[in-house]
Enzyme design. Structure first.
Site, PDB file in Angstrom:
ATOM      1  N   GLU A 146       0.830  -1.200   0.000  1.00  0.00           N
ATOM      2  CA  GLU A 146       0.000   0.000   0.000  1.00  0.00           C
ATOM      3  C   GLU A 146       0.869   1.255   0.000  1.00  0.00           C
ATOM      4  O   GLU A 146       1.848   1.347   0.741  1.00  0.00           O
ATOM      5  CB  GLU A 146      -0.876  -0.040   1.254  1.00  0.00           C
ATOM      6  CG  GLU A 146      -1.731   1.176   1.509  1.00  0.00           C
ATOM      7  CD  GLU A 146      -2.518   1.059   2.811  1.00  0.00           C
ATOM      8  OE1 GLU A 146      -3.477   1.828   2.979  1.00  0.00           O
ATOM      9  OE2 GLU A 146      -2.167   0.200   3.651  1.00  0.00           O
ATOM     10  N   CYS A 196      -5.394  -2.978   1.860  1.00  0.00           N
ATOM     11  CA  CYS A 196      -5.264  -3.134   3.315  1.00  0.00           C
ATOM     12  C   CYS A 196      -6.591  -3.312   4.059  1.00  0.00           C
ATOM     13  O   CYS A 196      -7.145  -4.406   4.088  1.00  0.00           O
ATOM     14  CB  CYS A 196      -4.471  -1.961   3.875  1.00  0.00           C
ATOM     15  SG  CYS A 196      -3.767  -2.291   5.523  1.00  0.00           S
ATOM     16  N   LYS A 200      -9.291   2.385  -2.355  1.00  0.00           N
ATOM     17  CA  LYS A 200      -9.606   1.757  -1.070  1.00  0.00           C
ATOM     18  C   LYS A 200     -10.990   2.210  -0.605  1.00  0.00           C
ATOM     19  O   LYS A 200     -11.348   3.388  -0.718  1.00  0.00           O
ATOM     20  CB  LYS A 200      -8.533   2.181  -0.060  1.00  0.00           C
ATOM     21  CG  LYS A 200      -8.584   1.515   1.299  1.00  0.00           C
ATOM     22  CD  LYS A 200      -7.366   1.946   2.104  1.00  0.00           C
ATOM     23  CE  LYS A 200      -7.279   1.278   3.464  1.00  0.00           C
ATOM     24  NZ  LYS A 200      -6.038   1.665   4.182  1.00  0.00           N
TER      25      LYS A 200
END
Length: 246
Positions: free
Chosen positions: A35, A152, A104
């Site tokens: 990330e 993540c 994300k």
């Protein structure tokens, strides 16, 4: 696993290019980087500097160009500016092209994290373009199968995008993370990742950042699970960390 330096976009990209060539020499089909690997994580308010964000876009395309001759599909993390928003994004690169950008969705706002203060969330069903590159809630078809990517925190929630993308046909899910070390985290990660892979009946590849940054310690390592079963595990605490049988 990569140990990036916050703000050092060019040297971070150089590091990824070197590792990408090493992966390709090892006949990797898919190579995953952590990330925010190009800008470093957590960059906090630095992402509000337009030059810092623009540099990541430029270096992403340089990475694509310098890996043009490699057959490996690469996934790596960047900060992306789009329509007045900033996104924590996974970019998919193959044969000199940025094939897509996936933001994300689950932004952590607990413990040491406050991403919702600086980033906007991706949303289910989002489909757009950034300078001709597909952006949003995407899956990718390759000759080896259907790939999906996420970032993540997306995997820590059972109602994250993995379920939706696997229902859409994804066979391989790649999660790129920068997850700090804490006591017991290895067992927690292993159990959680196995559960997600089993629940969604997919192959899951997970990569983590390594190194220290402003008091945070990232322990690296990585996993591959297939339908909940551990298949491969990467070394912790080292950069590179190509996987061995679990």
């Amino acid at each position: 696993s990569v140990n990036p330096t916050v703000g050092s976009v060019r040297s971070n990209t150089d590091r990824c290019v070197r590792l990408a060539h090493a992966m390709a020499q090892g006949n990797a089909t898919v190579g995953a980087f952590p990330e925010q690997v190009l800008g470093g994580y957590p960059a906090e308010d630095l992402i509000q500097w337009r030059g810092f964000v623009a540099a990541q876009w430029n270096e992403l395309h340089r990475f694509a160009e310098e890996t043009r001759e490699l057959g490996t599909v690469f996934v790596l993390g960047i900060t992306l500016a789009h329509r007045g928003h900033l996104y924590n994004t996974a970019a998919v690169v193959h044969r000199g092209q940025v094939r897509g950008l996936v933001p994300k969705e689950k932004l952590p706002t607990y413990n040491v994290f406050y991403e919702a203060r600086t980033f906007s969330r991706g949303v289910p069903g989002q489909v757009d373009e950034v300078q001709g590159v597909p952006f949003g809630d995407l899956v990718f078809e390759f000759d080896f199968g259907v790939l999906a990517v996420e970032v993540c925190e997306d995997i820590w929630s059972p109602d994250g995008p993995m379920r939706r993308r696997c229902y859409a046909g994804a066979e391989l899910m790649v999660n790129i993370s920068a997850s700090p070390y804490r006591m017991g985290v290895m067992g927690t990660r292993r159990e959680m990742l196995a559960t997600r892979s089993g629940d969604n009946q997919c192959t899951l590849a997970y990569v983590n950042s390594v190194g220290a940054n402003d008091g945070l310690i990232f322990d690296g390592g990585g996993f591959v699970f297939q339908n909940g079963r551990p298949m491969l595990e990467a070394e912790r605490w080292v950069e590179g960390g190509f996987a061995r049988p679990a």
